[in-house]
Enzyme design. Structure first.
Site, PDB file in Angstrom:
ATOM      1  N   ASN A   9       1.020  -1.195  -0.158  1.00 25.89           N
ATOM      2  CA  ASN A   9       0.283   0.105   0.049  1.00 25.89           C
ATOM      3  C   ASN A   9       0.890   1.295   0.130  1.00 25.89           C
ATOM      4  O   ASN A   9       1.465   1.552   0.921  1.00 25.89           O
ATOM      5  CB  ASN A   9      -0.965  -0.037   1.265  1.00 25.89           C
ATOM      6  CG  ASN A   9      -1.632   1.191   1.367  1.00 25.89           C
ATOM      7  OD1 ASN A   9      -1.857   2.197   0.508  1.00 25.89           O
ATOM      8  ND2 ASN A   9      -2.300   1.433   2.703  1.00 25.89           N
ATOM      9  N   LYS A  11      -0.036   4.095  -0.093  1.00 26.78           N
ATOM     10  CA  LYS A  11      -0.429   5.364   0.241  1.00 26.78           C
ATOM     11  C   LYS A  11      -0.347   6.633  -0.521  1.00 26.78           C
ATOM     12  O   LYS A  11      -0.309   6.276  -1.726  1.00 26.78           O
ATOM     13  CB  LYS A  11       0.089   5.767   1.775  1.00 26.78           C
ATOM     14  CG  LYS A  11      -0.250   4.414   2.561  1.00 26.78           C
ATOM     15  CD  LYS A  11      -0.074   4.449   4.180  1.00 26.78           C
ATOM     16  CE  LYS A  11       0.040   3.272   4.745  1.00 26.78           C
ATOM     17  NZ  LYS A  11      -0.118   3.231   6.309  1.00 26.78           N
ATOM     18  N   HIS A  94      -9.332   1.044   4.901  1.00 29.34           N
ATOM     19  CA  HIS A  94      -8.406   1.196   5.443  1.00 29.34           C
ATOM     20  C   HIS A  94      -8.359   2.386   6.720  1.00 29.34           C
ATOM     21  O   HIS A  94      -9.330   3.216   6.637  1.00 29.34           O
ATOM     22  CB  HIS A  94      -7.389   1.863   4.495  1.00 29.34           C
ATOM     23  CG  HIS A  94      -5.703   2.076   5.208  1.00 29.34           C
ATOM     24  ND1 HIS A  94      -5.324   3.020   5.997  1.00 29.34           N
ATOM     25  CD2 HIS A  94      -4.663   0.752   5.072  1.00 29.34           C
ATOM     26  CE1 HIS A  94      -4.076   2.414   6.378  1.00 29.34           C
ATOM     27  NE2 HIS A  94      -3.845   1.513   5.890  1.00 29.34           N
ATOM     28  N   GLU A  96      -7.034   4.819   7.811  1.00 27.85           N
ATOM     29  CA  GLU A  96      -6.639   6.261   7.203  1.00 27.85           C
ATOM     30  C   GLU A  96      -7.865   6.745   6.636  1.00 27.85           C
ATOM     31  O   GLU A  96      -8.142   7.943   6.863  1.00 27.85           O
ATOM     32  CB  GLU A  96      -5.433   6.170   6.408  1.00 27.85           C
ATOM     33  CG  GLU A  96      -4.101   6.308   7.202  1.00 27.85           C
ATOM     34  CD  GLU A  96      -3.051   5.398   6.523  1.00 27.85           C
ATOM     35  OE1 GLU A  96      -3.010   5.522   5.364  1.00 27.85           O
ATOM     36  OE2 GLU A  96      -2.136   4.982   7.534  1.00 27.85           O
ATOM     37  N   GLU A 166      -5.086  -4.760  10.441  1.00 27.23           N
ATOM     38  CA  GLU A 166      -4.082  -3.916  10.804  1.00 27.23           C
ATOM     39  C   GLU A 166      -4.488  -2.998  11.926  1.00 27.23           C
ATOM     40  O   GLU A 166      -5.257  -2.027  12.042  1.00 27.23           O
ATOM     41  CB  GLU A 166      -4.163  -2.782   9.740  1.00 27.23           C
ATOM     42  CG  GLU A 166      -3.862  -3.271   8.359  1.00 27.23           C
ATOM     43  CD  GLU A 166      -3.336  -2.488   7.150  1.00 27.23           C
ATOM     44  OE1 GLU A 166      -2.359  -2.791   6.670  1.00 27.23           O
ATOM     45  OE2 GLU A 166      -3.767  -1.351   7.181  1.00 27.23           O
ATOM     46  N   GLY A 172       2.791   2.496  10.754  1.00 27.23           N
ATOM     47  CA  GLY A 172       3.627   3.663  10.546  1.00 27.23           C
ATOM     48  C   GLY A 172       4.304   3.978  11.922  1.00 27.23           C
ATOM     49  O   GLY A 172       4.826   5.097  11.852  1.00 27.23           O
ATOM     50  N   SER A 212       3.594  -2.028  10.225  1.00 26.75           N
ATOM     51  CA  SER A 212       5.245  -1.977  10.438  1.00 26.75           C
ATOM     52  C   SER A 212       5.755  -3.246  10.178  1.00 26.75           C
ATOM     53  O   SER A 212       6.621  -3.818  10.789  1.00 26.75           O
ATOM     54  CB  SER A 212       5.443  -1.607  12.039  1.00 26.75           C
ATOM     55  OG  SER A 212       5.113  -0.395  12.246  1.00 26.75           O
TER      56      SER A 212
HETATM   57  P1  13P Z   1       3.281   0.460   7.693  1.00 27.67           P
HETATM   58  O1  13P Z   1       3.673  -0.838   7.119  1.00 27.67           O
HETATM   59  O2  13P Z   1       3.796   1.746   7.090  1.00 27.67           O
HETATM   60  O3  13P Z   1       3.107   0.363   9.206  1.00 27.67           O
HETATM   61  O4  13P Z   1       1.734   0.685   7.115  1.00 27.67           O
HETATM   62  C1  13P Z   1       0.750  -0.404   7.075  1.00 27.67           C
HETATM   63  C2  13P Z   1      -0.380   0.031   6.629  1.00 27.67           C
HETATM   64  O5  13P Z   1      -1.255   0.869   6.794  1.00 27.67           O
HETATM   65  C3  13P Z   1      -0.664  -0.835   5.328  1.00 27.67           C
HETATM   66  O6  13P Z   1      -1.891  -0.613   4.808  1.00 27.67           O
END
Ligand code: 13P
Length: 255
Positions: A9, A11, A94, A96, A166, A172, A212
């Site tokens: 992903n 982003k 997601h 976010e 997740e 992150g 992560s």
């Molecule tokens: P990270 O791997 O940067 O923690 O992000 C995970 C994520 O949100 C994947 O959709």
């Protein structure tokens, strides 16, 4: 048998030029048929990434979609638009999207139904906040999300989906859930799917872990019985890290 899936992903990262550069690096990697790999670039880079992929086995995913085909929905992108570009998978719900853009379970449910009807594969994300985790509400939260997001879908439809657990506190932050913690929640999610479908289907649905994931923790995560791969954020932006994660998933046979 469930084939592991490693999906990147990206982003809101990578211009078209940067996206093509990353794909060229990823194409140098080798892995067998035992693992499926996908990248989910921003909308703006989908066409260039599709072209750069050529005959690579890497599949193309999107990070979101709207639940109507066309109309007065400023800023949104529809299922036919993604299909035209060769998109095969779509990340939905997601954290976010839920937390920054206010997406509700009701909207995620409509999107899931729409994506399934189109033949694309939804990657449905669920997970709890740190506060919810500390209040021991993880199971309640993921159950509510799964039940509401899958409302009205048939067992056959649900079977085609991918779920990604997740935990928001692990996204992150560099603070991954331990392999055992992630496996426990993912096993619990499999149990919910068993209740919602006819039991057999729960064993065929792929459930990924996200939060992560790096080459350094991927091996331990993928050794767990319920974890069928990863949804990777930050580490999917660096070819060597993403390829390092894929390496640990290749050869894992599940189910
Ligand atoms: P990270 O791997 O940067 O923690 O992000 C995970 C994520 O949100 C994947 O959709």
């Amino acid at each position: 048998m469930r084939k592991p899936l490693i999906a990147g992903n990206w982003k809101m990262n990578n211009t078209c030029a940067q996206a093509v550069g990353l794909i060229e690096e990823l194409k140098k990697g080798h892995w067998g048929d035992e693992v499926e790999v996908a990248v989910c670039p921003p909308f703006t880079a989908l066409r260039d990434v599709k072209q750069a992929l050529g005959n690579s086995p890497i599949r193309l995913g999107a990070q979101n979609v709207y639940c109507e085909d066309a109309g007065a929905f400023t800023g949104e992108v529809s299922v036919p638009m993604l299909k035209e570009l060769g998109v095969e998978l779509v990340i939905l719900g997601h954290s976010e999207r839920r937390n920054v853009f206010g997406e509700t379970d009701g909207l995620v449910n409509k999107k899931a139904a729409k994506v399934l009807k189109s033949g694309m594969v939804p990657i449905l994300c669920v997970g709890e906040t740190l506060e919810e985790r500390e209040q021991d509400k993880t199971q309640d939260v993921v159950r509510r999300q799964i039940v509401q997001d899958l409302n009205g879908l048939t067992g056959e439809e649900i079977e085609k989906m991918v779920i990604a657990y997740e935990p928001i506190w692990a996204i992150g932050t560099g603070r991954s859930a331990t392999a055992a913690e992630a496996d426990r929640v993912i096993g619990y999610i499999r149990g919910i799917l068993e209740d919602l479908t006819d039991g057999r289907l729960a064993q065929t649905i792929r459930i990924l872990y996200g939060g992560s994931v790096k080459p350094g923790n991927a091996e331990a995560l993928f050794e767990m019985p319920h974890i069928d791969g990863a949804l990777v954020g930050g580490a999917s932006l660096k070819a060597n890290e993403f390829l390092g994660i894929i390496k640990y998933a290749a050869g894992k046979e599940i189910g």
